[in-house]
Design a protein around this motif. Structure first.
Motif, short mmCIF file in Angstrom:
data_model
loop_
_atom_site.label_atom_id
_atom_site.label_comp_id
_atom_site.label_asym_id
_atom_site.label_seq_id
_atom_site.Cartn_x
_atom_site.Cartn_y
_atom_site.Cartn_z
N LYS A 40 0.85 -1.19 0.00
CA LYS A 40 0.00 0.00 0.00
C LYS A 40 0.89 1.24 0.00
O LYS A 40 1.72 1.42 0.89
N LEU A 41 0.71 2.07 -1.01
CA LEU A 41 1.43 3.34 -1.10
C LEU A 41 0.45 4.45 -0.74
O LEU A 41 -0.58 4.62 -1.38
N TYR A 42 0.76 5.20 0.29
CA TYR A 42 -0.12 6.25 0.78
C TYR A 42 0.20 7.59 0.12
O TYR A 42 1.30 7.78 -0.42
N SER A 43 -0.72 8.52 0.19
CA SER A 43 -0.54 9.85 -0.40
C SER A 43 0.66 10.58 0.22
O SER A 43 1.23 11.47 -0.39
N SER A 44 1.04 10.18 1.42
CA SER A 44 2.22 10.76 2.07
C SER A 44 3.51 10.36 1.36
O SER A 44 4.56 10.97 1.60
N LEU A 58 6.73 -10.40 8.07
CA LEU A 58 7.34 -9.28 8.75
C LEU A 58 6.73 -7.98 8.23
O LEU A 58 6.81 -7.68 7.03
N LYS A 59 6.11 -7.22 9.11
CA LYS A 59 5.57 -5.90 8.73
C LYS A 59 6.74 -5.01 8.35
O LYS A 59 7.80 -5.04 9.00
N SER A 60 6.54 -4.22 7.29
CA SER A 60 7.62 -3.39 6.78
C SER A 60 7.10 -2.02 6.37
O SER A 60 5.95 -1.89 5.96
N VAL A 61 7.97 -1.04 6.47
CA VAL A 61 7.64 0.31 6.04
C VAL A 61 8.85 0.90 5.32
O VAL A 61 9.99 0.63 5.66
N MET A 62 8.54 1.66 4.27
CA MET A 62 9.58 2.39 3.55
C MET A 62 9.09 3.83 3.41
O MET A 62 8.09 4.09 2.74
N PHE A 63 9.77 4.73 4.10
CA PHE A 63 9.34 6.12 4.10
C PHE A 63 9.65 6.80 2.78
O PHE A 63 10.51 6.37 2.02
N ARG A 64 8.91 7.86 2.50
CA ARG A 64 8.96 8.57 1.23
C ARG A 64 10.39 8.90 0.79
O ARG A 64 10.73 8.75 -0.39
#
Length: 128
Positions: A40-44, A58-64
């Motif tokens: 999921k790519l958010y508007s942020s 594994l939950k993962s996040v990649m910041f803008r």
């Protein structure tokens, strides 16, 4: 004789776990191989997804700031190698991988970007 027990609040425990994970040399510089799920790519500009294999996830996040540097668009089902650090998101108490580099497994990012561009072009111009 029983020793005095120490009782922590949820917040204190999450803060402690974050401190322990953030201080671990292996977990602060780790490469992880897996398949992308629930991308999921958010508007942020931040991307959230799960990396999984046959036996775990594994939950993962990649910041803008990191995501904007990618030469390809991650997709569900894509096998990748991610680099980053494992830490705790304190408000939910979940640990996750904070990714600063992502590449398709097997083929390079530029080759993946080229294949995606070809696919997009064929969809927009079906007769060519």
């Amino acid at each position: 004789m029983q020793g005095e027990r120490q009782t922590l609040s949820v917040t204190q425990l999450n803060e402690y776990l974050k401190m322990v994970l953030d201080g671990d040399r292996v977990l602060s510089n780790v490469f992880v191989r897996g398949e992308i799920s629930n991308f999921k790519l958010y508007s942020s500009g931040h991307a959230y997804f799960t990396l999984k294999d046959d036996a775990g996830q594994l939950k993962s996040v990649m910041f803008r700031s990191y995501f904007s540097r990618l030469a390809f668009m991650p997709e569900d089902g894509m096998r990748v190698i991610a680099h980053g650090r494992v830490s705790v998101y304190e408000s939910s108490g979940q640990y996750q991988l904070y990714i600063d580099m992502l590449e398709p497994e097997g083929i390079g990012a530029l080759a993946q970007a080229y294949e995606q561009l070809k696919k997009t072009y064929k969809q927009a111009h079906p007769r060519k």
